[in-house]
Design an enzyme around this catalytic site. Structure first.
Site, PDB file in Angstrom:
ATOM      1  CD  GLU A   1     -22.447  43.225  31.166  1.00  0.00           C
ATOM      2  OE1 GLU A   1     -22.128  42.026  31.143  1.00  0.00           O
ATOM      3  OE2 GLU A   1     -22.863  43.847  30.177  1.00  0.00           O
TER       4      GLU A   1
ATOM      5  CB  CYS B   1     -31.565  29.530  26.558  1.00  0.00           C
ATOM      6  SG  CYS B   1     -31.095  28.000  27.376  1.00  0.00           S
TER       7      CYS B   1
ATOM      8  CB  SER C   1     -28.100  37.431  22.811  1.00  0.00           C
ATOM      9  OG  SER C   1     -26.945  38.240  22.719  1.00  0.00           O
TER      10      SER C   1
ATOM     11  CE  LYS D   1     -18.006  39.404  30.487  1.00  0.00           C
ATOM     12  NZ  LYS D   1     -19.227  40.110  30.973  1.00  0.00           N
TER      13      LYS D   1
ATOM     14  CG  PHE E   1     -29.320  38.203  32.438  1.00  0.00           C
ATOM     15  CD1 PHE E   1     -30.443  37.882  33.199  1.00  0.00           C
ATOM     16  CD2 PHE E   1     -29.512  38.464  31.081  1.00  0.00           C
ATOM     17  CE1 PHE E   1     -31.708  37.818  32.632  1.00  0.00           C
ATOM     18  CE2 PHE E   1     -30.768  38.397  30.508  1.00  0.00           C
ATOM     19  CZ  PHE E   1     -31.861  38.072  31.289  1.00  0.00           C
TER      20      PHE E   1
ATOM     21  CD  GLU F   1     -33.841  34.427  23.202  1.00  0.00           C
ATOM     22  OE1 GLU F   1     -32.887  35.190  22.966  1.00  0.00           O
ATOM     23  OE2 GLU F   1     -33.712  33.369  23.850  1.00  0.00           O
TER      24      GLU F   1
HETATM   25  P1  NAD Z   1     -25.720  38.624  26.136  1.00  0.00           P
HETATM   26  O1  NAD Z   1     -25.356  38.083  24.800  1.00  0.00           O
HETATM   27  O2  NAD Z   1     -26.154  40.036  26.207  1.00  0.00           O
HETATM   28  O3  NAD Z   1     -24.451  38.505  27.146  1.00  0.00           O
HETATM   29  C1  NAD Z   1     -23.791  37.294  27.361  1.00  0.00           C
HETATM   30  C2  NAD Z   1     -22.351  37.584  27.764  1.00  0.00           C
HETATM   31  O4  NAD Z   1     -21.683  38.254  26.695  1.00  0.00           O
HETATM   32  C3  NAD Z   1     -22.226  38.496  28.974  1.00  0.00           C
HETATM   33  O5  NAD Z   1     -21.149  38.054  29.762  1.00  0.00           O
HETATM   34  C4  NAD Z   1     -21.948  39.865  28.365  1.00  0.00           C
HETATM   35  O6  NAD Z   1     -21.166  40.685  29.205  1.00  0.00           O
HETATM   36  C5  NAD Z   1     -21.186  39.521  27.117  1.00  0.00           C
HETATM   37  N1  NAD Z   1     -21.433  40.453  26.008  1.00  0.00           N
HETATM   38  C6  NAD Z   1     -22.560  41.180  25.765  1.00  0.00           C
HETATM   39  N2  NAD Z   1     -22.421  41.885  24.624  1.00  0.00           N
HETATM   40  C7  NAD Z   1     -21.206  41.593  24.131  1.00  0.00           C
HETATM   41  C8  NAD Z   1     -20.484  41.992  22.966  1.00  0.00           C
HETATM   42  N3  NAD Z   1     -21.018  42.838  22.064  1.00  0.00           N
HETATM   43  N4  NAD Z   1     -19.255  41.478  22.764  1.00  0.00           N
HETATM   44  C9  NAD Z   1     -18.709  40.619  23.644  1.00  0.00           C
HETATM   45  N5  NAD Z   1     -19.335  40.200  24.771  1.00  0.00           N
HETATM   46  C10 NAD Z   1     -20.576  40.679  25.008  1.00  0.00           C
HETATM   47  O7  NAD Z   1     -26.804  37.633  26.761  1.00  0.00           O
HETATM   48  P2  NAD Z   1     -27.650  37.839  28.095  1.00  0.00           P
HETATM   49  O8  NAD Z   1     -28.655  38.897  27.866  1.00  0.00           O
HETATM   50  O9  NAD Z   1     -26.735  37.972  29.267  1.00  0.00           O
HETATM   51  O10 NAD Z   1     -28.347  36.406  28.219  1.00  0.00           O
HETATM   52  C11 NAD Z   1     -29.575  36.087  27.622  1.00  0.00           C
HETATM   53  C12 NAD Z   1     -29.363  35.366  26.307  1.00  0.00           C
HETATM   54  O11 NAD Z   1     -28.593  34.178  26.515  1.00  0.00           O
HETATM   55  C13 NAD Z   1     -30.673  34.894  25.693  1.00  0.00           C
HETATM   56  O12 NAD Z   1     -30.624  35.106  24.310  1.00  0.00           O
HETATM   57  C14 NAD Z   1     -30.710  33.420  26.024  1.00  0.00           C
HETATM   58  O13 NAD Z   1     -31.496  32.648  25.153  1.00  0.00           O
HETATM   59  C15 NAD Z   1     -29.258  33.070  25.907  1.00  0.00           C
HETATM   60  N6  NAD Z   1     -28.929  31.831  26.620  1.00  0.00           N
HETATM   61  C16 NAD Z   1     -28.640  30.731  25.878  1.00  0.00           C
HETATM   62  C17 NAD Z   1     -28.370  29.524  26.498  1.00  0.00           C
HETATM   63  C18 NAD Z   1     -28.078  28.304  25.691  1.00  0.00           C
HETATM   64  O14 NAD Z   1     -27.723  27.291  26.277  1.00  0.00           O
HETATM   65  N7  NAD Z   1     -28.199  28.318  24.388  1.00  0.00           N
HETATM   66  C19 NAD Z   1     -28.367  29.454  27.900  1.00  0.00           C
HETATM   67  C20 NAD Z   1     -28.653  30.604  28.630  1.00  0.00           C
HETATM   68  C21 NAD Z   1     -28.930  31.793  27.966  1.00  0.00           C
END
Ligand code: NAD
Length: 504
Positions: A181, A286, A231, A178, A154, A387
């Protein structure tokens, strides 16, 4: 079945905005107001399958389109993104909560990745050797994988999808994005811009959804590669499921990014750098600095005093409030998680130096948090280990550079890190010994430009291949090596040789 309303987000499949058929929906909120602004459909396995089928069909023709034509489409896409920056920035602000100026920053960074992909012809050039054996030439070519997917978080609704996916499309793949959401609208708007740029229908698709949708995509037999950003817990699960299904997977996870402040540094500069990198975007990056690590008692004392004086004046506000330093966090759940982390830190012995738990804001329904600064944090505390994705930051004082390096190397995450110093010797030791993927020297957010590779180490990345940069092209292509010989029409001699071919 729900009928499509003005506020209902669609999918984007085979060149069209398509309403959800699964009768399963999520809600999109505006963090600035706390109000629901849209409904988002979650695609079923059948909808995913239909998308993959049309993408597979479209990919063949796209891959055989000349490199020059593909580059022109990417160039036009870049121009359209620039033209629509204001509109996209407002869309990001509305559904993500970050300020308009911050949103514009992410768009311009995203466009850099698009611009890099314009050079696809140069980037996918192969290798050729003449006369590797008698009259035999050998060459290696990079071919696209087929249908591939990107699953995005997000916190960067535009930049991360652009960085993950544009090169993948340019090298000849068909994409299924994808998006999170929580922020699906900018992905649909970008789809329209891809279409306007001349990308053939089916090459670019956006399928909205939750875990079930993701599972359907990453286990689909015709999806060849998965690029995930989110994450760490989810990144690891995606990596495990994807590789079990024989997909090529890169999964970027979370971070806990340190800034080491050496005694020789100009503390005012270090404080200013910390504030922007630590609290910008409500700390939902991140690469946000999470921990200040001053070296030596005097440095810790002076740095903390100067930092405290500035942090207490930081103001959260609505995405379109020009006076806000940062916006609201993404959801009420995210807000509660940060509050819980602060409470737990206090229970563990941390000191609240600046308390942002009850910010003074205009709209109390928005998901706002002020800037919190915690002192007396030590590496054994839970708050240090995890984090915290919101504006609560920690000070962990250490006695030496060696102690700082050891603590950082021990940490589960290895996304970004920074050292502030005037000593080349200290900086060199740090950059050599630190086990983190992205390192800054007097640069607080060491996120590289698009033509360098990006990626964390340890628990911040699973799988191989980096984001941004030329490595994206490597991840989304496979190498084929051809050895070829052509016979002279008149040469009728023929022999059979059972020995292993040698180049003698
Ligand atoms: P998230 O892991 O909750 O969601 C990321 C994506 O995965 C979304 O599209 C979500 O719909 C999907 N998703 C969520 N739960 C899932 C599951 N159980 N199974 C399959 N798909 C699932 O992450 P977020 O809250 O949207 O984003 C923030 C996180 O992303 C933070 O931890 C941040 O550090 C990390 N991030 C990392 C980088 C990097 O380059 N390393 C860059 C941006 C963000």
């Amino acid at each position: 079945m729900k009928t499509i309303t003005k506020d209902e987000v669609t999918h984007f499949i085979n060149g069209e905005k398509v309403k959800g058929k699964n009768n399963k929906y999520g809600y999109v909120y505006s963090p600035s107001t706390g109000q629901q602004i849209a409904t988002v459909p979650y695609a079923s396995a059948e909808e995913v399958d239909e998308t993959v089928k049309s993408a597979k069909q479209a990919q063949k023709e796209w891959a055989s389109t000349s490199l020059g034509k593909r580059a022109k489409v990417v160039q036009r896409f870049s121009e359209l993104l620039t033209q629509h920056t204001e509109e996209l920035a407002r869309l990001i602000g509305k559904e993500n909560g970050k300020t308009i100026s911050d949103a514009k920053g992410e768009i311009s960074r995203g466009i850099e990745s698009v611009d890099l992909a314009m050079g696809v012809a140069q980037i996918v050039k192969g290798e050729h050797s003449t006369n590797v054996g008698g009259d035999i030439n050998a060459y290696s070519i990079k071919q696209p994988l087929g249908v591939v997917t990107c699953i995005s978080p997000f916190n960067f609704p535009v930049m991360v999808p652009l960085a993950m996916s544009t090169m993948a499309v340019a090298v000849g793949n068909a994409m299924i994005l994808k998006p999170s959401e929580k922020v699906p609208q900018s992905a649909i708007r970008m789809s329209e811009l891809w279409k306007e740029a001349g990308l053939p229908d089916g090459v670019w698709n956006v399928v909205n959804g939750d875990k079930d949708t993701v599972d359907a995509i990453i286990t689909h037999k015709d999806v060849q590669a998965i690029s995930f950003v989110g994450s760490t817990k989810v990144a690891e699960a995606i990596y495990e499921t994807g590789t079990k299904h024989h997909k090529r997977v890169q999964a970027f996870g979370g971070g806990k990014n340190h800034m080491v402040i050496m005694p020789d540094v100009n503390l005012d500069k270090a404080v200013d750098a910390f504030i922007g990198a630590a609290y910008g975007s409500a700390s939902q990056r991140c690469m946000a600095i999470s921990v200040a690590m001053p070296v030596g008692e005097q440095t810790a004392k002076a740095f903390t005093e100067k930092l405290k004086a500035k942090v207490k004046d930081l103001k959260p506000g609505a995405f379109d409030d020009n006076n806000a330093d940062f916006g609201a966090v993404i959801s009420n759940e995210a807000k509660q998680n940060v509050l819980k982390a602060i409470d737990e830190a206090v229970d563990e012995g941390a000191q609240v130096i600046v308390d942002g738990r009850k910010p003074n804001v205009e709209n109390e329904d928005g998901f706002y948090l002020g800037a919190t600064l915690l002192g007396d944090v030590t590496p054994d505390m839970d708050v240090y280990k995890k984090e915290v994705f919101g504006p609560s930051r920690e000070i962990v004082a250490v006695e030496s550079l060696e102690e700082a390096i050891d603590a950082i190397n021990e940490h589960e995450y290895g996304n970004g890190v920074s050292i502030f110093t005037n000593s080349g010797v200290a900086a060199r030791k740090f950059t050599q010994e630190i086990e983190v993927g992205m390192v800054g020297v007097n640069v607080p957010i060491p996120i590289p430009v698009a033509y360098h590779n990006f990626g964390g180490w340890k628990g911040s990345r699973f799988g191989e291949g980096q984001m941004f940069g030329p490595d994206t092209a490597r991840f989304f292509t496979k190498v084929k090596t051809v050895s070829e010989r052509w016979f002279d029409d008149g040469d009728m001699t023929s022999t059979t040789n059972f020995n292993f071919p040698s180049s003698d």
